[in-house]
Scaffold this active site. Structure first.
Site, short mmCIF file in Angstrom:
data_model
loop_
_atom_site.label_atom_id
_atom_site.label_comp_id
_atom_site.label_asym_id
_atom_site.label_seq_id
_atom_site.Cartn_x
_atom_site.Cartn_y
_atom_site.Cartn_z
CG HIS A 88 8.89 -1.31 10.61
ND1 HIS A 88 10.07 -0.87 10.05
CD2 HIS A 88 8.82 -2.62 10.32
CE1 HIS A 88 10.68 -1.88 9.45
NE2 HIS A 88 9.94 -2.95 9.60
CE1 TYR A 98 14.71 0.57 9.90
CE2 TYR A 98 13.95 1.70 11.89
CZ TYR A 98 13.68 1.11 10.66
OH TYR A 98 12.39 1.08 10.19
CD GLU A 140 9.65 2.78 10.85
OE1 GLU A 140 9.81 1.96 9.95
OE2 GLU A 140 10.49 2.95 11.77
CE1 TYR A 191 -0.99 -2.67 10.72
CE2 TYR A 191 -1.84 -2.23 8.52
CZ TYR A 191 -0.78 -2.27 9.42
OH TYR A 191 0.47 -1.88 9.01
N GLY A 275 -10.33 -11.74 4.53
CA GLY A 275 -10.02 -10.45 3.91
C GLY A 275 -11.21 -9.53 3.80
CG PHE A 386 -4.84 -10.49 6.20
CD1 PHE A 386 -4.86 -9.13 6.45
CD2 PHE A 386 -6.03 -11.17 6.17
CE1 PHE A 386 -6.04 -8.46 6.66
CE2 PHE A 386 -7.23 -10.51 6.38
CZ PHE A 386 -7.24 -9.15 6.62
N GLY A 387 -0.18 -10.61 6.80
CA GLY A 387 1.10 -11.25 7.02
C GLY A 387 2.18 -10.57 6.19
#
Length: 415
Positions: A88, A98, A140, A191, A275, A386-387
């Site tokens: 997020h 939210y 977050e 990432y 990966g 991934f995803g």
């Protein structure tokens, strides 16, 4: 902590909600995007939506969270929450979103379950939702503070300093801050999100692991071009076809909780396909810091020609004091490499090894089972998806994952 009254109600209704959670998730997204089409255009991954992957991930996370609250009322599944919160934060999600999710999710629950949603049931599941939402909001906002950015303000302009064609379908983009400032550091294994404007005016976002070392003057991402029709692969194909040296990209601050632990322990890095990218960052960091403990590097791919960063994989391994690399290929394996699927049967592991896995979900599940069989504790096996994290879609997997296995929902080649 879930209240005692709500715990009993959730326990009693969890089978019914669990059985319908897929339909609830599907209707939720239909309602959400009808009311807020800009979210599908500029925030959510349209490819994952079309394939139903995001719906499965949402259903799995809600079911896993509720199940954990009922089974362990005095704790919460922090590993899962951390994974979601990092994703997020990389997208710039804020607390104001939210209540919007709550409105459409509970409308979907009421519509799917009908009269079964009594005021008592609604109140109990409302408590579940806000326990999860408020936990995510807190994590977050802490992540934003750590990056010294305002909540949601994660985007900066980066210039493509160079692009390198690694394989027929993989290209590395070396990025430098557009304002000329030094590239901020990050943790090996993290990432970034990349946002591009497509031909229809949408601003689609995808996550790509950083494949360079944290101290590098540039950041590097290696993007695999995904072949498919419609929205699938629209961002990766855009980057391959339309992004050249000198262009500017909108890139987020680095996130992701699958990071190399600062430790003197032995390390295993197992990857498949694209990966390998977070593993290269970890490997370069280990080499740069003089890691002395044993390092085992394992990779599986279709062929040597499809193995992006193959030369770097070997070269960085050779820089370490005590390291070995083995590669498995489905076809055309070269002398010294293995043919077929990655197999740990004759791979020696040093006592106390910490393992990091990244690749397709079936690959990671298979490697994890082999590691467990060789005596590696579940708590020492960490993974990156991934995803959307479909590991949670399995009840058995979600139980073991939330209890003991670390992971990160970073996305890459699915875009």
């Amino acid at each position: 902590m879930l209240s005692e009254k709500s715990t009993e109600t959730v326990r009693a209704t969890l089978p019914a909600v669990g059985a319908a959670i897929g339909d609830i998730a599907d209707l939720f997204y239909t309602k959400l995007f009808a009311a807020h089409p800009e979210l599908l255009r500029d925030l959510f991954n349209r490819g994952n939506q079309n394939a139903g992957l995001q719906k499965q991930a949402l259903a799995g996370s809600i079911a896993a969270f509720a199940t954990h609250l009922v089974a362990h009322p005095d704790t919460r599944p922090d590993v899962m929450l951390q994974r979601i919160a990092h994703k997020h934060a990389s997208l710039g999600v804020t607390r104001e979103q939210y209540p919007v999710v709550h409105r459409h999710l509970f409308a979907a629950i009421a519509e799917v379950l009908g009269e079964a949603v009594t005021p008592e049931v609604a109140e109990a599941w409302d408590e579940v939702y806000w326990l999860m939402a408020n936990a995510l909001i807190a994590i977050e906002e802490r992540l934003y503070a750590e990056q010294q950015v305002l909540a949601g303000d994660v985007w900066r302009a980066w210039t493509v300093a160079a692009r390198v064609e690694e394989t027929a379908d993989c290209t590395t983009f070396h990025l430098a801050p557009a304002d000329g400032s030094p590239a901020p550091s990050f943790k090996p294994g993290q990432y970034v999100s990349v946002q591009v404007e497509l031909a229809d005016g949408s601003r689609q976002i995808r996550q790509y692991s950083l494949s360079s070392a944290p101290g590098s003057p540039v950041r590097s991402i290696t993007v695999k071009r995904v072949h498919g029709e419609g929205p699938d692969g629209e961002v990766s194909n855009h980057l391959h076809a339309r992004t050249a040296t000198g262009d500017t990209l909108r890139v987020s601050a680095p996130y992701g909780d699958l990071v190399l632990r600062d430790s003197t322990a032995p390390v295993l890095l197992a990857s498949a396909g694209i990966g390998c990218t977070p593993m290269l960052s970890m490997l370069e960091h280990l080499a740069g810091t003089g890691h002395a403990a044993p390092v085992t590097v394992l990779h599986a791919d279709r062929s040597p020609a499809d193995h992006a960063l193959r030369a770097d994989h070997r070269a960085l391994t050779h820089k370490l004091a005590d390291a070995s690399a083995r590669f498995w290929y489905e076809a055309a394996a070269e002398p010294g490499d293995d043919e077929g699927r990655l197999d740990l049967a004759d791979v020696p592991l040093a006592p106390g090894t910490t393992a990091y896995l990244c690749g397709p979900l079936p690959f990671m599940r298979a490697v994890r089972e082999q590691l467990l069989a060789k005596g590696v504790p579940a708590s020492d096996i960490h993974y990156e998806v991934f995803g959307p994290d479909l590991w949670l879609a399995s009840a058995e997997a979600s139980t073991s994952t939330s209890a003991s296995t670390s992971g990160s929902a970073s996305g890459s080649a699915s875009a």
